[in-house]
Scaffold this motif. Structure first.
Motif, short mmCIF file in Angstrom:
data_model
loop_
_atom_site.label_atom_id
_atom_site.label_comp_id
_atom_site.label_asym_id
_atom_site.label_seq_id
_atom_site.Cartn_x
_atom_site.Cartn_y
_atom_site.Cartn_z
N VAL A 1 8.48 91.70 33.95
CA VAL A 1 9.43 92.79 33.78
C VAL A 1 8.88 93.98 34.58
N GLY B 1 10.59 97.82 30.43
CA GLY B 1 9.91 97.01 29.44
C GLY B 1 10.09 97.50 28.01
N PRO B 2 9.90 98.80 27.77
CA PRO B 2 10.07 99.30 26.40
C PRO B 2 11.50 99.12 25.88
N LEU C 1 13.59 96.72 26.76
CA LEU C 1 13.71 95.30 26.46
C LEU C 1 13.01 94.96 25.16
N ASP C 2 11.79 95.48 24.98
CA ASP C 2 11.03 95.21 23.75
C ASP C 2 11.80 95.70 22.51
N GLN C 3 12.42 96.86 22.62
CA GLN C 3 13.17 97.41 21.49
C GLN C 3 14.39 96.52 21.17
N LEU D 1 14.75 93.34 21.86
CA LEU D 1 14.28 92.07 21.33
C LEU D 1 13.76 92.19 19.90
N SER D 2 13.16 93.33 19.58
CA SER D 2 12.63 93.52 18.22
C SER D 2 13.74 93.50 17.18
#
Length: 78
Positions: free
Chosen positions: A62, A66-67, A69-71, A73-74
């Motif tokens: 990525v 990234g942050p 996407l991480d949020q 996905l979480s």
């Protein structure tokens, strides 16, 4: 590249598939066959017919966001 063949994701390779690939590879004059690591494990052979079989490692980096996407996905994967 002298040709390209695809199979559906999660394809259960059978003997007929391997025989067909061997004929095809030799017919197009392939010096090497490339597949994914996932399919190399399924095929369990260093060659298809007389053509060597090798695998490519596929990955994902990525580059931006990234942050975000991480949020996202979480929320899906607690």
């Amino acid at each position: 590249p002298v040709g390209f063949r695809t199979f559906p994701d999660h394809h259960p390779y059978c003997d007929a598939d391997v025989i067909d690939l061997a004929r095809w590879a030799e017919g197009v004059g392939a010096a090497l066959l490339l597949t994914t690591q996932k399919d190399l494990v399924k095929l369990r052979s260093p060659a298809i017919g007389s053509v060597p079989l090798r695998a490519l490692r596929i990955g994902l980096d990525v580059m931006e966001g990234g942050p975000v996407l991480d949020q996202a996905l979480s929320r899906l994967l607690p």
